[in-house]
Design an enzyme around this catalytic site. Structure first.
Site, PDB file in Angstrom:
ATOM      1  N   HIS A  72       0.837  -1.203   0.000  1.00  0.00           N
ATOM      2  CA  HIS A  72       0.000   0.000   0.000  1.00  0.00           C
ATOM      3  C   HIS A  72       0.875   1.258   0.000  1.00  0.00           C
ATOM      4  O   HIS A  72       2.062   1.229   0.340  1.00  0.00           O
ATOM      5  CB  HIS A  72      -0.920   0.013   1.217  1.00  0.00           C
ATOM      6  N   ASP A  78       4.101  -4.402   3.784  1.00  0.00           N
ATOM      7  CA  ASP A  78       5.548  -4.584   3.738  1.00  0.00           C
ATOM      8  C   ASP A  78       5.921  -6.028   4.100  1.00  0.00           C
ATOM      9  O   ASP A  78       6.786  -6.643   3.476  1.00  0.00           O
ATOM     10  CB  ASP A  78       6.262  -3.593   4.662  1.00  0.00           C
TER      11      ASP A  78
END
Length: 441
Positions: free
Chosen positions: A76, A327
């Protein structure tokens, strides 16, 4: 062009004496660019930037090669804070309570902004305007790079900022045709373990112990910064937590509006220490120092899915996959393959000068991991595979065999499969899964 700036002052790790604007150091545009480049080294909180290219590894494939299949996993975009929020809010309260003291103080140029008051308005965890732009731009760039590829499905983590990121990327990639795309989350899939968010399925997986390790490192370096700032702001009484809030305000201001007065307050070394705080956290979260080492196990599900698609094991492989996560979604498969593993796990007691694990380069906001399955007329025999991480070739050292592999960072698909036998052996409720996730089955 030259302008008056305090940038160079914050590079020095010494208390700054009160100076007027007329006494400020002259700093060139080149020096300012160097300083701004340091803002790309804020670990997982870094604004998106391309990774540096690996010396000796070609960026482009040979001219006789054609990409046949692409698998994208995208983090994102820039977001508001999570656990950092409480520290920034503590800082704001401290500064608001000391506004009269600050107004009367003689401040160096890089702290003059405090006289106007520091305002903070970010919504925790939400995708920011900068994050929207990052994803839209990446969608456009991806369409330009792979103009002949398309799909009718986009899949994401169910977390709202990730769903939003997939939508903005799709708007850039598909344009108006994005109205015809099916958007799914991992909750819509039948797989027992999501390869995008596998940690959600492992009951023993926890980040708490790693937050503690990161906080331990922060408590090693933050007190000296607090002491330095309190000498510059006498009477304000910044605590260590306030100092951590000021450090976190730097990347989150960048995430909100691409500018932050706080970034110019800290020296290069202090920002490197902030970077390492997050690397200690994520090195643990991704599995290199986790209890029971679940990272490689969890990342195996992505590698297994990659191999299934690139070998067309199910007979219905698509030319393009667009998927969106976090991540950790990217770090876990890297952990499984050992591609970013240091000889010794990162420690909260010492910051190594050189390390493979650098989230600033591997998982900044809007990080993207692109896998290419390609074939060549002469340069290579048979199907080949390549990994691009943030637009730089990430060498597949685990399976390289030829000089061509070393030159292009690639390897034969068959060699990649052999090198990842561990991943293909992992199943939900298998002996390895149960032993690591401690399901007691």
């Amino acid at each position: 062009m030259y302008l008056l700036s305090s940038t160079i002052l914050s590079l020095l790790q010494i208390p700054l004496s009160p100076v007027s604007a007329e006494q400020a150091v002259l700093v060139s545009d080149d020096q300012i660019r160097v300083r701004r480049n340091e803002w790309n080294n804020l670990a997982t909180l870094s604004p998106y930037h391309d990774a540096p290219h690996v010396l000796g590894v070609s960026v482009d494939l040979p001219d006789d090669c054609t990409v046949d299949q692409v698998m994208l996993l995208h983090r994102h975009g820039s977001r508001g804070p999570e656990t950092e929020q409480k520290y920034v809010l503590e800082l704001v309260d401290t500064l608001d309570g000391a506004l009269d003291t600050i107004q009367a103080a003689h401040l160096p140029p890089n702290l003059q902004f405090l006289k106007k008051g520091y305002k903070y308005h970010l919504v925790p965890q939400e995708l920011t305007i900068v994050g929207r732009q990052e994803l839209f731009d990446h969608g456009v760039e991806f369409a330009l790079h792979y103009p002949t590829f398309s799909t009718d499905t986009v899949t994401s983590s169910p977390v709202q900022r990730v769903v939003d990121s997939s939508l903005f990327f799709a708007n850039g990639f598909f344009g108006l045709a994005s109205d015809n795309i099916t958007f799914l989350t991992v909750n819509d899939l039948d797989d027992p373990v999501s390869w995008i968010t596998p940690w959600k399925f492992c009951p023993t997986y926890t980040e708490d112990e790693h937050h503690e390790a990161a906080s331990e490192w922060a408590n090693r370096y933050a007190p000296s910064i607090a002491h330095r700032l309190n000498e510059l702001l006498p009477g304000v009484g910044l605590s260590v937590n306030d100092t951590r809030g000021a450090l976190y305000a730097c990347p989150f201001d960048l995430a909100a509006r691409k500018e932050s007065p706080w970034c110019d307050v800290f020296s290069s070394k202090e920002l490197r220490e902030l970077e390492y705080e997050y690397d200690v956290l994520m090195d643990g979260v991704s599995g290199h120092v986790s209890r029971g080492d679940p990272g490689p196990l969890l990342g195996a599900f992505y590698i297994k899915k990659l191999i299934e698609r690139f070998t067309n094991a199910t007979g219905d492989a698509q030319p393009l996959y667009l998927e969106f996560g976090h991540d950790t979604s990217i770090l876990l498969p890297l952990s499984t393959m050992g591609l970013n593993k240091d000889t010794s796990p990162l420690s909260s007691h010492h910051m190594p000068v050189h390390r493979k694990f650098r989230t600033s380069q591997q998982t900044p906001f809007a990080a993207n991991m692109v896998w290419e399955n390609f074939s060549c007329k002469k340069s290579f025999e048979g199907p080949q595979i390549r990994l691009l991480l943030n637009r730089a070739t990430f060498p597949l050292s685990i399976c390289e065999k030829s000089e061509g592999d070393k030159r292009y960072g690639t390897c034969a698909l068959g060699e990649f499969v052999k090198a990842n036998e561990y991943s293909t052996s992992i199943d939900y409720h298998s002996e390895s899964w149960n032993a690591t996730c401690e399901l007691g089955i």
